[in-house]
Design a protein around this motif. Structure first.
Motif, mmCIF file in Angstrom:
data_model
loop_
_atom_site.group_PDB
_atom_site.id
_atom_site.type_symbol
_atom_site.label_atom_id
_atom_site.label_comp_id
_atom_site.label_asym_id
_atom_site.label_seq_id
_atom_site.Cartn_x
_atom_site.Cartn_y
_atom_site.Cartn_z
ATOM 1 N N ASP A 164 0.849 -1.190 0.000
ATOM 2 C CA ASP A 164 0.000 0.000 0.000
ATOM 3 C C ASP A 164 0.895 1.254 0.000
ATOM 4 O OD1 ASP A 164 0.692 0.652 2.837
ATOM 5 O OD2 ASP A 164 -0.443 -1.192 3.202
ATOM 6 N N PRO A 165 0.325 2.439 -0.298
ATOM 7 C CA PRO A 165 1.112 3.671 -0.346
ATOM 8 C C PRO A 165 1.805 4.011 0.971
ATOM 9 C CG PRO A 165 -0.995 3.995 -1.435
ATOM 10 C CD PRO A 165 -1.064 2.650 -0.772
ATOM 11 N N LEU A 166 1.158 3.715 2.112
ATOM 12 C CA LEU A 166 1.769 4.029 3.397
ATOM 13 C C LEU A 166 3.090 3.260 3.584
ATOM 14 C CD1 LEU A 166 1.691 5.439 6.123
ATOM 15 C CD2 LEU A 166 0.272 3.547 6.992
ATOM 16 N N THR A 167 3.063 1.976 3.234
ATOM 17 C CA THR A 167 4.274 1.165 3.356
ATOM 18 C C THR A 167 5.346 1.652 2.395
ATOM 19 O OG1 THR A 167 2.874 -0.726 3.914
ATOM 20 C CG2 THR A 167 5.155 -1.194 3.356
ATOM 21 N N LEU A 168 4.939 2.049 1.187
ATOM 22 C CA LEU A 168 5.899 2.572 0.218
ATOM 23 C C LEU A 168 6.580 3.825 0.754
ATOM 24 C CD1 LEU A 168 7.220 2.664 -2.588
ATOM 25 C CD2 LEU A 168 5.182 3.864 -3.420
ATOM 26 N N ASN A 169 5.807 4.734 1.331
ATOM 27 C CA ASN A 169 6.390 5.975 1.870
ATOM 28 C C ASN A 169 7.311 5.691 3.060
ATOM 29 O OD1 ASN A 169 5.339 8.747 0.701
ATOM 30 N ND2 ASN A 169 3.676 7.268 0.491
ATOM 31 N N THR A 170 6.967 4.720 3.876
ATOM 32 C CA THR A 170 7.843 4.336 4.980
ATOM 33 C C THR A 170 9.179 3.824 4.450
ATOM 34 O OG1 THR A 170 5.942 3.759 6.365
ATOM 35 C CG2 THR A 170 8.078 2.840 6.989
ATOM 36 N N LEU A 171 9.115 3.032 3.387
ATOM 37 C CA LEU A 171 10.331 2.496 2.775
ATOM 38 C C LEU A 171 11.172 3.614 2.166
ATOM 39 C CD1 LEU A 171 11.517 -0.342 2.471
ATOM 40 C CD2 LEU A 171 10.464 -0.470 0.227
ATOM 41 N N LEU A 172 10.508 4.592 1.561
ATOM 42 C CA LEU A 172 11.227 5.739 0.987
ATOM 43 C C LEU A 172 11.915 6.555 2.076
ATOM 44 C CD1 LEU A 172 8.682 6.973 -1.714
ATOM 45 C CD2 LEU A 172 10.857 5.821 -2.102
ATOM 46 N N ASP A 173 11.247 6.709 3.221
ATOM 47 C CA ASP A 173 11.866 7.437 4.337
ATOM 48 C C ASP A 173 13.137 6.732 4.810
ATOM 49 O OD1 ASP A 173 9.902 9.367 4.282
ATOM 50 O OD2 ASP A 173 8.682 8.431 5.845
ATOM 51 N N ARG A 174 13.092 5.404 4.864
ATOM 52 C CA ARG A 174 14.284 4.655 5.272
ATOM 53 C C ARG A 174 15.413 4.854 4.262
ATOM 54 N NH1 ARG A 174 11.478 -1.193 6.341
ATOM 55 N NH2 ARG A 174 10.146 -0.625 8.133
ATOM 56 N N ALA A 175 15.046 4.838 2.961
ATOM 57 C CA ALA A 175 16.072 5.011 1.927
ATOM 58 C C ALA A 175 16.702 6.397 2.019
ATOM 59 C CB ALA A 175 15.452 4.784 0.550
ATOM 60 N N ARG A 176 15.885 7.419 2.227
ATOM 61 C CA ARG A 176 16.424 8.785 2.325
ATOM 62 C C ARG A 176 17.307 8.928 3.563
ATOM 63 N NH1 ARG A 176 10.879 10.079 1.107
ATOM 64 N NH2 ARG A 176 10.631 10.688 -1.084
ATOM 65 N N ALA A 177 16.961 8.187 4.613
ATOM 66 C CA ALA A 177 17.755 8.264 5.841
ATOM 67 C C ALA A 177 19.176 7.754 5.634
ATOM 68 C CB ALA A 177 17.078 7.472 6.947
ATOM 69 N N THR A 178 19.414 6.987 4.580
ATOM 70 C CA THR A 178 20.771 6.505 4.287
ATOM 71 C C THR A 178 21.586 7.566 3.554
ATOM 72 O OG1 THR A 178 20.256 5.559 2.102
ATOM 73 C CG2 THR A 178 19.826 4.181 4.048
ATOM 74 N N GLY A 179 20.918 8.669 3.184
ATOM 75 C CA GLY A 179 21.596 9.714 2.417
ATOM 76 C C GLY A 179 21.355 9.598 0.929
ATOM 77 N N ALA A 180 20.564 8.610 0.492
ATOM 78 C CA ALA A 180 20.293 8.425 -0.935
ATOM 79 C C ALA A 180 19.324 9.491 -1.437
ATOM 80 C CB ALA A 180 19.712 7.039 -1.179
ATOM 81 N N LEU A 181 19.557 9.948 -2.677
ATOM 82 C CA LEU A 181 18.717 10.970 -3.304
ATOM 83 C C LEU A 181 17.868 10.312 -4.389
ATOM 84 C CD1 LEU A 181 17.920 13.953 -3.662
ATOM 85 C CD2 LEU A 181 19.818 14.160 -5.289
ATOM 86 N N LEU A 182 16.541 10.252 -4.169
ATOM 87 C CA LEU A 182 15.625 9.630 -5.123
ATOM 88 C C LEU A 182 15.416 10.566 -6.321
ATOM 89 C CD1 LEU A 182 13.622 7.227 -5.642
ATOM 90 C CD2 LEU A 182 11.861 8.680 -4.610
ATOM 91 N N VAL A 183 15.626 10.049 -7.538
ATOM 92 C CA VAL A 183 15.453 10.870 -8.737
ATOM 93 C C VAL A 183 14.314 10.361 -9.623
ATOM 94 C CG1 VAL A 183 17.843 11.660 -8.778
ATOM 95 C CG2 VAL A 183 17.229 9.562 -9.990
ATOM 96 N N GLU A 184 13.841 9.121 -9.387
ATOM 97 C CA GLU A 184 12.745 8.589 -10.204
ATOM 98 C C GLU A 184 12.012 7.498 -9.437
ATOM 99 O OE1 GLU A 184 11.919 6.655 -14.637
ATOM 100 O OE2 GLU A 184 13.895 6.503 -13.724
ATOM 101 N N LEU A 185 10.682 7.532 -9.517
ATOM 102 C CA LEU A 185 9.843 6.503 -8.916
ATOM 103 C C LEU A 185 8.719 6.199 -9.894
ATOM 104 C CD1 LEU A 185 8.766 4.761 -6.531
ATOM 105 C CD2 LEU A 185 7.533 6.806 -5.754
ATOM 106 N N ARG A 186 8.601 4.927 -10.268
ATOM 107 C CA ARG A 186 7.539 4.539 -11.207
ATOM 108 C C ARG A 186 7.165 3.081 -10.990
ATOM 109 N NH1 ARG A 186 9.787 1.693 -15.562
ATOM 110 N NH2 ARG A 186 12.049 1.915 -15.822
ATOM 111 N N PRO A 187 5.964 2.689 -11.433
ATOM 112 C CA PRO A 187 5.586 1.276 -11.338
ATOM 113 C C PRO A 187 6.549 0.419 -12.151
ATOM 114 C CG PRO A 187 3.675 2.643 -11.824
ATOM 115 C CD PRO A 187 4.874 3.522 -11.969
#
Length: 311
Positions: free
Chosen positions: A265-288
């Protein structure tokens, strides 16, 4: 319930061989329902039965058994056939005619009232207005294809059956044809497309059917066939820490900057994105995470490992 533009139930067609042999089954218990206003693409390998099915829709051949309905009626009904626009794969045009004379003849056969206006308007739509007085014999394959489409569009048909509509057409011409088909669909017409150009099918159609050996092996919305609603593809800027992203719950791919996320679900996806950003990674693209139609077709035609013979 939506009205159906095309309906087939238990549709079978067997071409009998010599001396009453078993013959060839071109269609086998085919069930298909296409709603009015849809854009449906039928794909499959050569010999899958696509042309046979189109002939059944047009009333050119009779099924061995089963039911087929077009616009709610039998394909044999003349009034029903008059509401269908058809572009065949092998288009035979009179070489000595001009496009205008040819379309006027088609318009006359369709019983249209303002024949000259209808013909000229169709030529304008497909980009051949400037060639109205040329002989068809001097046309390129792409120009012939445009003229065939113009003939199919005459009379504002409720159903357009298009067999390889962009074959031989240059890239800009394909864009123009896609625009015309989008206009037809906005008008309320149903599109039924048969094409080996899978990229064109993806751009035009929102539902796909895969035919193999006369059987409909897959059918449904393009997105449902192409991928999962729960898997996403994430691209990060170069320099991210792959091990940290893996630890955050992402799945690596052969591309070091691309990871997959399986989330319900979207909530779990956003939680996962928060964890990724916490590593210092910069998200540049998100798509199915969607496969292209070529991959979908290949997967549908490849037997599961358990069904393959051992060497």
């Amino acid at each position: 319930m939506l009205a159906l533009a095309i309906e087939a139930r238990g549709l079978c067609k067997t071409y009998r061989g010599w001396f009453r042999s078993t013959g060839h089954e071109a269609l086998v218990d085919l069930d298909l329902a296409i709603a009015s206003g849809a854009a449906f693409g039928l794909i499959g390998p050569n010999g899958a039965g696509k042309t046979t099915f189109i002939k059944a829709l047009l009333g050119v051949l009779r099924p061995t058994r089963g039911l087929v309905r077009v616009l709610g009626q039998s394909p044999d009904d003349p009034a029903t056939r008059a509401r269908i626009g058809y572009l065949p794969e092998r288009l035979h045009l009179p070489a000595s005619f001009t496009p205008l004379r040819f379309l006027e003849g088609v318009a006359r056969l369709k019983g249209l009232s303002d024949i000259s206006h209808e013909a000229r308007h169709a030529l304008t739509r497909v980009g051949l207005a400037g060639d109205a007085s040329r002989r068809i014999g001097g046309f390129s394959k792409g120009m012939r294809q445009r003229l065939g489409l113009a003939a199919a569009l005459l009379g504002k048909p409720l159903l357009l059956i298009l067999d390889e509509p962009t074959d031989g057409v240059d890239p800009m011409g394909r864009v123009e044809i896609r625009t015309i088909l989008a206009e037809e669909r906005a008008r309320g017409a149903t599109l039924f497309l048969n094409s080996h150009l899978l990229s064109e099918t993806e751009r035009i159609c929102d539902r796909i059917g895969i035919l193999a050996g006369g059987r409909l092996v897959r059918e449904g919305p393009l997105e449902a066939l192409s991928g999962s609603d729960t898997r996403h593809r994430l691209r990060f800027a170069p320099g991210s820490d792959p091990e940290a992203l893996r630890a955050a719950g992402l799945t690596p791919t052969p591309d070091p900057d691309v990871f997959l996320a399986d989330t319900p679900d979207p909530l779990t996806l956003n939680t996962l994105l928060d964890r990724a950003r916490a590593t210092g990674a910069l998200l540049v693209e998100l798509r199915p995470d969607l496969r292209d139609l070529e991959q979908v077709l290949t997967d549908a035609l490849t037997p599961p490992p358990s069904s393959r013979r051992s060497p």
